[in-house]
Design a protein around this motif. Sequence first.
Motif, PDB file in Angstrom:
ATOM      1  N   SER A  70      32.511  40.174  31.177  1.00  0.00           N
ATOM      2  CA  SER A  70      31.725  38.961  31.421  1.00  0.00           C
ATOM      3  C   SER A  70      32.441  37.985  32.347  1.00  0.00           C
ATOM      4  O   SER A  70      31.821  37.426  33.252  1.00  0.00           O
ATOM      5  CB  SER A  70      31.340  38.279  30.107  1.00  0.00           C
ATOM      6  OG  SER A  70      32.483  37.815  29.430  1.00  0.00           O
ATOM      7  N   VAL A  71      33.726  37.807  32.173  1.00  0.00           N
ATOM      8  CA  VAL A  71      34.457  36.857  33.012  1.00  0.00           C
ATOM      9  C   VAL A  71      34.554  37.356  34.454  1.00  0.00           C
ATOM     10  O   VAL A  71      34.314  36.593  35.397  1.00  0.00           O
ATOM     11  CB  VAL A  71      35.867  36.583  32.436  1.00  0.00           C
ATOM     12  CG1 VAL A  71      36.723  35.799  33.420  1.00  0.00           C
ATOM     13  CG2 VAL A  71      35.763  35.836  31.109  1.00  0.00           C
ATOM     14  N   THR A  72      34.881  38.619  34.639  1.00  0.00           N
ATOM     15  CA  THR A  72      35.093  39.113  36.007  1.00  0.00           C
ATOM     16  C   THR A  72      33.798  39.359  36.760  1.00  0.00           C
ATOM     17  O   THR A  72      33.817  39.493  37.986  1.00  0.00           O
ATOM     18  CB  THR A  72      35.954  40.392  36.027  1.00  0.00           C
ATOM     19  OG1 THR A  72      35.297  41.423  35.278  1.00  0.00           O
ATOM     20  CG2 THR A  72      37.345  40.115  35.459  1.00  0.00           C
ATOM     21  N   ASN A  73      32.674  39.394  36.070  1.00  0.00           N
ATOM     22  CA  ASN A  73      31.393  39.587  36.750  1.00  0.00           C
ATOM     23  C   ASN A  73      30.560  38.315  36.834  1.00  0.00           C
ATOM     24  O   ASN A  73      29.414  38.360  37.272  1.00  0.00           O
ATOM     25  CB  ASN A  73      30.610  40.719  36.078  1.00  0.00           C
ATOM     26  CG  ASN A  73      31.207  42.065  36.426  1.00  0.00           C
ATOM     27  OD1 ASN A  73      31.234  42.458  37.582  1.00  0.00           O
ATOM     28  ND2 ASN A  73      31.740  42.753  35.432  1.00  0.00           N
ATOM     29  N   ARG A  84      37.324  29.702  40.097  1.00  0.00           N
ATOM     30  CA  ARG A  84      38.273  29.386  39.023  1.00  0.00           C
ATOM     31  C   ARG A  84      39.075  30.608  38.599  1.00  0.00           C
ATOM     32  O   ARG A  84      40.101  30.481  37.941  1.00  0.00           O
ATOM     33  CB  ARG A  84      37.530  28.808  37.822  1.00  0.00           C
ATOM     34  CG  ARG A  84      36.921  27.441  38.100  1.00  0.00           C
ATOM     35  CD  ARG A  84      36.305  26.794  36.870  1.00  0.00           C
ATOM     36  NE  ARG A  84      35.290  27.592  36.199  1.00  0.00           N
ATOM     37  CZ  ARG A  84      34.007  27.681  36.564  1.00  0.00           C
ATOM     38  NH1 ARG A  84      33.583  27.016  37.617  1.00  0.00           N
ATOM     39  NH2 ARG A  84      33.162  28.416  35.871  1.00  0.00           N
ATOM     40  N   LEU A  85      38.614  31.800  38.976  1.00  0.00           N
ATOM     41  CA  LEU A  85      39.272  33.042  38.582  1.00  0.00           C
ATOM     42  C   LEU A  85      40.211  33.557  39.672  1.00  0.00           C
ATOM     43  O   LEU A  85      41.304  34.024  39.389  1.00  0.00           O
ATOM     44  CB  LEU A  85      38.203  34.095  38.259  1.00  0.00           C
ATOM     45  CG  LEU A  85      38.674  35.393  37.628  1.00  0.00           C
ATOM     46  CD1 LEU A  85      39.339  35.140  36.280  1.00  0.00           C
ATOM     47  CD2 LEU A  85      37.489  36.345  37.472  1.00  0.00           C
ATOM     48  N   PHE A  86      39.771  33.473  40.917  1.00  0.00           N
ATOM     49  CA  PHE A  86      40.557  33.912  42.081  1.00  0.00           C
ATOM     50  C   PHE A  86      41.168  32.680  42.749  1.00  0.00           C
ATOM     51  O   PHE A  86      40.497  31.657  42.875  1.00  0.00           O
ATOM     52  CB  PHE A  86      39.647  34.586  43.125  1.00  0.00           C
ATOM     53  CG  PHE A  86      39.066  35.904  42.724  1.00  0.00           C
ATOM     54  CD1 PHE A  86      39.585  37.085  43.233  1.00  0.00           C
ATOM     55  CD2 PHE A  86      37.969  35.977  41.866  1.00  0.00           C
ATOM     56  CE1 PHE A  86      39.026  38.306  42.906  1.00  0.00           C
ATOM     57  CE2 PHE A  86      37.403  37.198  41.528  1.00  0.00           C
ATOM     58  CZ  PHE A  86      37.935  38.363  42.044  1.00  0.00           C
ATOM     59  N   SER A  87      42.374  32.794  43.227  1.00  0.00           N
ATOM     60  CA  SER A  87      42.998  31.653  43.913  1.00  0.00           C
ATOM     61  C   SER A  87      42.531  31.521  45.352  1.00  0.00           C
ATOM     62  O   SER A  87      42.661  30.460  45.948  1.00  0.00           O
ATOM     63  CB  SER A  87      44.525  31.784  43.885  1.00  0.00           C
ATOM     64  OG  SER A  87      44.942  32.921  44.624  1.00  0.00           O
ATOM     65  N   GLU A  88      41.975  32.567  45.946  1.00  0.00           N
ATOM     66  CA  GLU A  88      41.627  32.559  47.363  1.00  0.00           C
ATOM     67  C   GLU A  88      40.261  31.962  47.675  1.00  0.00           C
ATOM     68  O   GLU A  88      40.003  31.591  48.813  1.00  0.00           O
ATOM     69  CB  GLU A  88      41.709  33.977  47.923  1.00  0.00           C
ATOM     70  CG  GLU A  88      40.723  34.940  47.281  1.00  0.00           C
ATOM     71  CD  GLU A  88      40.924  36.379  47.716  1.00  0.00           C
ATOM     72  OE1 GLU A  88      41.509  36.611  48.783  1.00  0.00           O
ATOM     73  OE2 GLU A  88      40.484  37.267  46.973  1.00  0.00           O
ATOM     74  N   TYR A  89      39.381  31.853  46.684  1.00  0.00           N
ATOM     75  CA  TYR A  89      38.018  31.399  46.947  1.00  0.00           C
ATOM     76  C   TYR A  89      37.858  29.909  46.714  1.00  0.00           C
ATOM     77  O   TYR A  89      38.132  29.407  45.629  1.00  0.00           O
ATOM     78  CB  TYR A  89      37.002  32.157  46.077  1.00  0.00           C
ATOM     79  CG  TYR A  89      37.008  33.647  46.304  1.00  0.00           C
ATOM     80  CD1 TYR A  89      37.146  34.179  47.581  1.00  0.00           C
ATOM     81  CD2 TYR A  89      36.880  34.526  45.247  1.00  0.00           C
ATOM     82  CE1 TYR A  89      37.161  35.547  47.796  1.00  0.00           C
ATOM     83  CE2 TYR A  89      36.885  35.902  45.450  1.00  0.00           C
ATOM     84  CZ  TYR A  89      37.028  36.396  46.728  1.00  0.00           C
ATOM     85  OH  TYR A  89      37.040  37.752  46.933  1.00  0.00           O
ATOM     86  N   ALA A  90      37.366  29.226  47.734  1.00  0.00           N
ATOM     87  CA  ALA A  90      37.058  27.802  47.606  1.00  0.00           C
ATOM     88  C   ALA A  90      35.696  27.622  46.948  1.00  0.00           C
ATOM     89  O   ALA A  90      35.488  26.676  46.189  1.00  0.00           O
ATOM     90  CB  ALA A  90      37.066  27.126  48.978  1.00  0.00           C
TER      91      ALA A  90
END
Length: 160
Positions: free
Chosen positions: A20-23, A30-36
């Motif tokens: 659920s969290v990764t999808n 908030r999960l990936f550091s690269e995405y604004a």
Amino acid sequence: MTARTDNSVVIDAPLDLVWSVTNDVASWPRLFSEYASAEILEERGDTVRFRLTLHPDEQGRVWSWVSERTTDRDNLSVSAHRVETGVFEFMNIRWTYEPVEGGVRMRWQQEFRMRPDAPLDDAAMTARLNRNTAEQQRLIKERVEAAARVATDARDVPVR
């Protein structure tokens, strides 16, 4: 010729939580550091089309693209591809989830080919993706395991 990457991480958390969290694409910043940002453009059943925007790079450029992904909960897999390919001729990604000793193995397999005029060739992009994927998977592991601990702690609180 098609370039490929294959990276995985074992996350010590329940499968349902990892899934659920990764999808939850909307929460990826908030999960990936690269995405604004992650903007959901369309949802059709198990398929979501979305725009990802990266944080500015060293030169201040902001990269963005549209992707589409389809989840298959029964088979614990996700198939995705870039709709706006940018510097890629194509980019396909397959995520799989496998219950293993110690948690859930989350595996990302990417297949792609760079455009001839791209700033990087297939080999350089493969190296970049392998470095970045390892870092992002490490962060996701930490964040999902922290969420699992919070959920476990909440269940362990006695009711009075």
